[in-house]
Design a protein around this motif. Structure first.
Motif, PDB file in Angstrom:
ATOM      1  N   LEU A 161       0.843  -1.194   0.000  1.00 39.90           N
ATOM      2  CA  LEU A 161       0.000   0.000   0.000  1.00 39.90           C
ATOM      3  C   LEU A 161       0.876   1.240   0.000  1.00 39.90           C
ATOM      4  O   LEU A 161       1.876   1.300   0.721  1.00 39.90           O
ATOM      5  N   ASP A 162       0.506   2.240  -0.806  1.00 41.82           N
ATOM      6  CA  ASP A 162       1.186   3.540  -0.813  1.00 41.82           C
ATOM      7  C   ASP A 162       0.427   4.505   0.089  1.00 41.82           C
ATOM      8  O   ASP A 162      -0.803   4.604   0.012  1.00 41.82           O
ATOM      9  N   LEU A 163       1.178   5.241   0.920  1.00 43.15           N
ATOM     10  CA  LEU A 163       0.613   6.305   1.744  1.00 43.15           C
ATOM     11  C   LEU A 163       1.453   7.560   1.567  1.00 43.15           C
ATOM     12  O   LEU A 163       2.660   7.490   1.307  1.00 43.15           O
ATOM     13  N   ILE A 164       0.827   8.717   1.735  1.00 42.36           N
ATOM     14  CA  ILE A 164       1.525  10.003   1.641  1.00 42.36           C
ATOM     15  C   ILE A 164       1.371  10.743   2.960  1.00 42.36           C
ATOM     16  O   ILE A 164       0.282  10.781   3.540  1.00 42.36           O
ATOM     17  N   PHE A 165       2.474  11.332   3.441  1.00 44.00           N
ATOM     18  CA  PHE A 165       2.421  12.172   4.637  1.00 44.00           C
ATOM     19  C   PHE A 165       2.971  13.554   4.309  1.00 44.00           C
ATOM     20  O   PHE A 165       3.304  13.850   3.174  1.00 44.00           O
ATOM     21  N   ALA A 166       3.030  14.402   5.321  1.00 43.19           N
ATOM     22  CA  ALA A 166       3.530  15.781   5.163  1.00 43.19           C
ATOM     23  C   ALA A 166       2.664  16.606   4.220  1.00 43.19           C
ATOM     24  O   ALA A 166       3.171  17.363   3.398  1.00 43.19           O
ATOM     25  N   LEU A 167       1.356  16.454   4.355  1.00 41.87           N
ATOM     26  CA  LEU A 167       0.429  17.267   3.572  1.00 41.87           C
ATOM     27  C   LEU A 167       0.355  18.679   4.151  1.00 41.87           C
ATOM     28  O   LEU A 167       0.752  18.913   5.296  1.00 41.87           O
ATOM     29  N   PRO A 168      -0.138  19.642   3.383  1.00 41.06           N
ATOM     30  CA  PRO A 168      -0.289  21.003   3.915  1.00 41.06           C
ATOM     31  C   PRO A 168      -1.043  20.992   5.243  1.00 41.06           C
ATOM     32  O   PRO A 168      -2.035  20.267   5.411  1.00 41.06           O
ATOM     33  N   GLU A 169      -0.571  21.779   6.175  1.00 42.91           N
ATOM     34  CA  GLU A 169      -1.085  21.719   7.533  1.00 42.91           C
ATOM     35  C   GLU A 169      -2.529  22.175   7.644  1.00 42.91           C
ATOM     36  O   GLU A 169      -3.213  21.858   8.626  1.00 42.91           O
ATOM     37  N   ALA A 170      -3.033  22.900   6.661  1.00 40.98           N
ATOM     38  CA  ALA A 170      -4.420  23.355   6.712  1.00 40.98           C
ATOM     39  C   ALA A 170      -5.406  22.213   6.485  1.00 40.98           C
ATOM     40  O   ALA A 170      -6.588  22.341   6.825  1.00 40.98           O
TER      41      ALA A 170
END
Length: 370
Positions: A161-170
Motif C-alpha cells: 500500500l502507498d501512503l503520503i504524509f507531510a500534507l499542507p497543515e491546513a
C-alpha cells in the motif's frame, strides 16, 4: 536482462502533486502501447545485449498500469517472460503491478493473477475522503478497502500500500489514523512517501500564490518518525527510507535500484542502467510512439558517471537502506561528516557495516553532500 521496468503513462487525471511523465486519456490506446513496447524491447535486446540473463523481476509502473485491459497486460507479461531462454519459472519471478483502487474488480484481480502478477502495489495514498478529493484522486476509502478484499480473494499474496504524509497543515489530516487503517488491511508491504512540492504541478502553483502552505519541516520530521515507530512496532522492517516490509516481503525490484544493478526500462520516460551508463527515453507518449515507430529507439539522452560520482551514488543509495554500507565504502572523504553523525546518533556501526538511524535518514542529503 534480470530486471525490467515497464512505464505505463496513462492516467484518468493528474493528481495535484504529480510531476511524473503521464498522459491523461479518456480512452487508452492499449494495442498501440503494447505494439510500441514490444518494438522497443526487440530493438534493445538486438542492439544492446539485454538478453544475457534470466528475468528476476518485472515491474509495471506509471502512470496507472491498471488502466490497461487485462488482455494487453497479459500479452506483455507473456512476451517478456517467454523471451527468456533460461532462468526461473514465471512463478518465481517477482511480477508487480501498480494499481489504483477503483480499477480493482473481481474480474480484473483474477485476470492479473492469471497473467502472472504475484505482487500488487495499491495507490491508496490516504483513507480520508476530503484529503483524497484534495489530491484529485479518483477513489475513496471504501474503494481501497474493497480493492484489498478483492485482491486477496483473487490470490494476490504480496500486497503493498502507498501512503503520503507531510500534507499542507491546513488539511484536516490525522496521519496516525491513516497508518492505523493501513495496518488493519494487513499488507505485506508499505511505501510511505513525504509530499514534496515539485515545479510545474498544481500544488506548486497553489503554494506560489499563497493559496496553500507546504508542510513545515518540524511536522515532516514528526510524521516520518511516527511512521517508523508505529510500523516497526507492528512488526515491519523499515528497510529503506520510504519502505517497510514484513520479514521476507521486501520489494526485490526496488532493491535492485539501491544496489546499482543493471535494469532495462521500457516505455515513455523509462530509465535503463547498464555498464555504468544510464539512459532515458523521451517523456511524452506521442514523442515516444513516433520514435519507436521510426526505428525502435526512443532514447532522449544518457549519462556516464565518473568514478567518483559513481562511488558517491553508491554511498548515497546504500545509506538509504537498513543494510547500509561497509566501512570501506564510506571512505575517508566522509570522515568528518561521519564523526559528527556518530556524535549525533545518526550513524550506527554494526561490525563492518555502517547504517543510518531514522534521524540520520532525515539528514541523508546533508551527510552525503557535505
Amino acid at each position: 536482462m534480470r530486471h525490467v521496468y515497464v512505464h505505463v503513462p496513462f492516467c484518468r487525471r493528474r493528481c495535484v502533486y504529480c510531476d511524473f511523465a503521464i498522459a491523461v486519456r479518456r480512452d487508452v490506446p492499449a494495442q498501440r502501447y503494447v505494439d510500441a513496447i514490444r518494438r522497443e524491447y526487440a530493438y534493445r535486446t538486438r542492439r544492446e545485449g539485454w538478453d544475457d540473463g534470466p528475468l528476476e523481476t518485472l515491474y509495471f509502473g506509471g502512470g496507472t498500469p491498471s488502466l490497461l485491459p487485462v488482455a494487453h497486460l497479459a500479452a506483455l507479461v507473456r512476451h517478456l517472460v517467454e523471451a527468456q531462454r533460461s532462468g526461473p519459472a514465471a512463478g518465481e519471478i517477482e511480477i508487480t503491478l501498480e494499481a489504483n483502487p477503483d480499477d480493482v474488480t473481481a474480474a480484473t484481480a483474477a485476470g492479473w493473477v492469471a497473467a502472472g502478477f504475484n505482487r500488487v502495489s495499491l495507490g491508496v495514498q490516504a483513507f480520508d475522503g476530503g484529503v483524497l478529493e484534495w489530491m484529485h484522486r479518483t477513489h475513496d476509502r471504501a474503494a481501497s478497502v474493497r480493492a484489498v478484499r478483492l485482491l486477496r480473494e483473487a490470490g494476490v499474496g504480496s500486497l503493498s500500500l502507498d501512503l503520503i504524509f507531510a500534507l499542507p497543515e491546513a488539511l484536516p489530516f490525522d496521519f496516525r489514523t491513516q497508518l492505523e487503517q493501513a495496518l488493519q488491511l494487513e499488507p505485506e508491504h508499505l511505501s510511505v512517501y513525504g509530499l514534496t512540492v515539485e515545479p510545474r504541478t498544481a500544488l506548486a502553483r497553489w503554494v506560489s500564490r499563497g493559496a496553500t502552505r507546504a508542510c513545515s519541516e518540524g511536522r515532516y520530521v514528526e510524521q516520518f518518525l511516527l511512521a517508523h515507530e508505529l510500523l516497526t512496532g507492528a512488526g515491519f522492517e523499515h528497510y529503506e527510507v520510504s519502505n517497510y516490509a514484513r520479514p521476507g516481503e521486501r520489494s526485490r525490484h526496488n532493491g535492485m535500484y539501491w544496489t546499482r544493478r543493471p535494469y532495462l526500462g521500457l516505455g515513455p520516460s523509462a530509465h535503463s542502467f547498464k555498464d555504468g551508463e544510464r539512459r532515458w527515453n523521451a517523456e511524452p507518449w506521442a514523442a515516444y510512439e513516433r520514435a519507436i515507430a521510426r526505428d525502435g529507439d526512443a532514447t532522449a539522452d544518457s549519462e556516464r558517471l565518473t568514478e567518483e560520482q559513481a562511488r558517491l551514488e553508491a554511498v548515497y543509495l546504500g545509506l538509504r537502506t537498513s543494510d547500509g554500507i561497509s566501512r570501506a565504502e564510506l571512505g575517508a572523504g566522509l570522515g568528518r561528516v561521519a564523526e559528527e553523525s556518530r556524535r549525533r546518533g545518526w550513524l550506527v556501526e554494526d561490525g563492518d557495516r555502517v547504517r543510518l538511524s531514522p534521524e540520520g535518514w532525515l539528514n541523508l542529503d546533508t551527510l552525503v553532500t557535505a
